[in-house]
Design a protein around this motif. Sequence first.
Motif, PDB file in Angstrom:
ATOM      1  N   UNK A  36      63.769   8.737 -14.210  1.00  0.00           N
ATOM      2  CA  UNK A  36      63.134   9.311 -15.390  1.00  0.00           C
ATOM      3  C   UNK A  36      61.757   9.809 -14.977  1.00  0.00           C
ATOM      4  N   UNK A  37      61.446  11.081 -15.256  1.00  0.00           N
ATOM      5  CA  UNK A  37      60.191  11.688 -14.832  1.00  0.00           C
ATOM      6  C   UNK A  37      59.102  11.402 -15.862  1.00  0.00           C
TER       7      UNK A  37
ATOM      8  N   UNK B  33      65.838  17.558  -7.437  1.00  0.00           N
ATOM      9  CA  UNK B  33      66.035  16.432  -8.354  1.00  0.00           C
ATOM     10  C   UNK B  33      67.120  15.468  -7.891  1.00  0.00           C
ATOM     11  N   UNK B  34      68.115  15.996  -7.210  1.00  0.00           N
ATOM     12  CA  UNK B  34      69.191  15.118  -6.746  1.00  0.00           C
ATOM     13  C   UNK B  34      68.715  14.138  -5.680  1.00  0.00           C
ATOM     14  N   UNK B  35      67.545  14.401  -5.065  1.00  0.00           N
ATOM     15  CA  UNK B  35      67.034  13.558  -3.991  1.00  0.00           C
ATOM     16  C   UNK B  35      66.031  12.517  -4.497  1.00  0.00           C
ATOM     17  N   UNK B  36      65.639  12.626  -5.761  1.00  0.00           N
ATOM     18  CA  UNK B  36      64.549  11.793  -6.278  1.00  0.00           C
ATOM     19  C   UNK B  36      65.057  10.404  -6.649  1.00  0.00           C
ATOM     20  N   UNK B  37      64.241   9.402  -6.328  1.00  0.00           N
ATOM     21  CA  UNK B  37      64.580   8.016  -6.653  1.00  0.00           C
ATOM     22  C   UNK B  37      63.412   7.370  -7.391  1.00  0.00           C
ATOM     23  N   UNK B  38      63.680   6.364  -8.235  1.00  0.00           N
ATOM     24  CA  UNK B  38      62.604   5.653  -8.934  1.00  0.00           C
ATOM     25  C   UNK B  38      61.575   5.090  -7.950  1.00  0.00           C
TER      26      UNK B  38
ATOM     27  N   UNK C  47      58.120   8.971 -10.973  1.00  0.00           N
ATOM     28  CA  UNK C  47      59.529   8.735 -11.315  1.00  0.00           C
ATOM     29  C   UNK C  47      59.743   7.230 -11.464  1.00  0.00           C
ATOM     30  N   UNK C  48      60.205   6.822 -12.639  1.00  0.00           N
ATOM     31  CA  UNK C  48      60.575   5.427 -12.824  1.00  0.00           C
ATOM     32  C   UNK C  48      62.045   5.372 -13.220  1.00  0.00           C
ATOM     33  N   UNK C  49      62.493   4.223 -13.676  1.00  0.00           N
ATOM     34  CA  UNK C  49      63.892   4.066 -14.060  1.00  0.00           C
ATOM     35  C   UNK C  49      63.976   3.775 -15.549  1.00  0.00           C
ATOM     36  N   UNK C  50      64.845   4.508 -16.244  1.00  0.00           N
ATOM     37  CA  UNK C  50      65.046   4.311 -17.674  1.00  0.00           C
ATOM     38  C   UNK C  50      66.540   4.259 -17.948  1.00  0.00           C
ATOM     39  N   UNK C  51      67.002   3.136 -18.462  1.00  0.00           N
ATOM     40  CA  UNK C  51      68.421   2.937 -18.750  1.00  0.00           C
ATOM     41  C   UNK C  51      69.284   3.207 -17.523  1.00  0.00           C
ATOM     42  N   UNK C  52      68.791   2.746 -16.371  1.00  0.00           N
ATOM     43  CA  UNK C  52      69.580   2.827 -15.149  1.00  0.00           C
ATOM     44  C   UNK C  52      69.542   4.152 -14.435  1.00  0.00           C
ATOM     45  N   UNK C  53      68.674   5.094 -14.869  1.00  0.00           N
ATOM     46  CA  UNK C  53      68.631   6.419 -14.250  1.00  0.00           C
ATOM     47  C   UNK C  53      67.192   6.826 -13.980  1.00  0.00           C
TER      48      UNK C  53
ATOM     49  N   UNK D  47      59.435  12.439 -19.756  1.00  0.00           N
ATOM     50  CA  UNK D  47      58.547  12.038 -20.848  1.00  0.00           C
ATOM     51  C   UNK D  47      57.141  12.499 -20.484  1.00  0.00           C
ATOM     52  N   UNK D  48      56.467  13.184 -21.404  1.00  0.00           N
ATOM     53  CA  UNK D  48      55.073  13.592 -21.217  1.00  0.00           C
ATOM     54  C   UNK D  48      54.214  12.771 -22.170  1.00  0.00           C
ATOM     55  N   UNK D  49      53.308  11.966 -21.618  1.00  0.00           N
ATOM     56  CA  UNK D  49      52.472  11.086 -22.432  1.00  0.00           C
ATOM     57  C   UNK D  49      51.367  11.875 -23.123  1.00  0.00           C
ATOM     58  N   UNK D  50      51.138  11.578 -24.399  1.00  0.00           N
ATOM     59  CA  UNK D  50      50.163  12.314 -25.195  1.00  0.00           C
ATOM     60  C   UNK D  50      48.737  12.116 -24.696  1.00  0.00           C
ATOM     61  N   UNK D  51      48.417  10.936 -24.171  1.00  0.00           N
ATOM     62  CA  UNK D  51      47.036  10.666 -23.769  1.00  0.00           C
ATOM     63  C   UNK D  51      46.607  11.527 -22.593  1.00  0.00           C
ATOM     64  N   UNK D  52      47.564  12.080 -21.859  1.00  0.00           N
ATOM     65  CA  UNK D  52      47.220  12.981 -20.764  1.00  0.00           C
ATOM     66  C   UNK D  52      46.961  14.401 -21.234  1.00  0.00           C
ATOM     67  N   UNK D  53      47.201  14.669 -22.543  1.00  0.00           N
ATOM     68  CA  UNK D  53      47.002  15.988 -23.150  1.00  0.00           C
ATOM     69  C   UNK D  53      47.685  17.098 -22.338  1.00  0.00           C
TER      70      UNK D  53
END
Length: 411
Positions: free
Chosen positions: A147-148, A74-79, A139-145, A116-122
């Motif tokens: 986010x999976x 996780x420490x290596x992951x980037x958006x 992985x995207x960015x949420x509030x500057x960090x 975040x797990x989206x409901x539409x993916x069940x």
Amino acid sequence: MSLSEVTERISRKLEAKGAQPDRQKIESRLRRLVEEFGVNTAEAERTVTGDLAREYNVTGVGGGGSSSTELRQMSEIAPGEWVTIEGKIVALTPSLSPSIAQNGIIADSSGAMRFVAWARGNPPAMEYGHWYRIESAVVDEYKGAPNLKIHSGTTIARMEKDAPLLPSITPIAELKPGVGSVRAKVIQNWEVSHDRMLQTGLLGDETGTIKFVIWKEEGKDKLELDAVYNIFYATVDEYNGRLSLSLNTAMYISDEGDIEVGRNETEIQGALVHIAPGSGLIKRCPVEGCNRTLSRQNYCPVHEIQPEFRYDLRLKAVLDDGIQAKNILMQREVVERLAGITLDEAVGIAETNPLGMDEIFYRIRNAVLGRYYTCTGGEFGGRLLVDSCTPTTFKPEELAGLLNRAGGEAA
């Protein structure tokens, strides 16, 4: 390059290997990655190509899917990446939208991040305290960090693993948006500003201080003033360039030691140009842990009428240094020294004077308004919480020098 062109290129690669891909499905997957999750086009093409190659059981089509199948720390992951991770669910938080099935914090030995797990993916529900392998998540960015995001193309498998996690403690001065663990001392309890808020105040360690908040939630307890805690997996948020800790995702354990708190103090010199309403003699709610300011009718927004209130002194003002104006807040001890009146004296005057508490407001205002001071304290939420404030002696020669310099520049 348009997504239609990328779709066509992926289709031809697969067709060359004997597959019959659905172009509409390919473009839909590309569009979801690029438009919904912010993945760059090249990464999206590699991801979709690799995923479809596995679906159609073909090789040698490029893309390879290495970005989504290779296990990452996780420490290596980037958006912007498409990843596979193994981690432990260390926090689950209530979903605020029906489109979200689950959200919380997942951690491995290298770090932690929100998911975040989206409901539409069940997706299958993940349980607190268990390990999971999550493949092909975005992985995207949420509030500057980072986010999976767990979507319909993500696979989740529970692991038969019970490895303990020892989160590394981060000094407060080195925190950044995302998830952090600290060892800190509770140095201030503040008046809560929202009915949903359980507690807010100030934490400190040897490197500095940071605001914290705990929202009302089953199983959440308040922190004790002057106590030291190990706080694991708190959410680190940023607002207007300032960080704060939300402890609802965190586990906090009391520590027997002590901390010599280092303070990042700000010093401001200027004139008090405005005394705000709510200054002077005020009444506070006596209910333990509340401390809210009461209305003139002794009404607390949480505990209603409180006839056994307690008095307090404070000063809400604006200090102007000629360049910028700063909101400041002084508590009783500073107000007493600055205005030359004690709390007991103020109460005695208010109870015998026809103007009551207004008389104290006018006396304090007349004592300090328009005068120059040097104030020091910590800045939080755009306001200086004053620890000390001393009068500044007016020096006519400095003013004359400034006026002469200004006149020279104008000429």
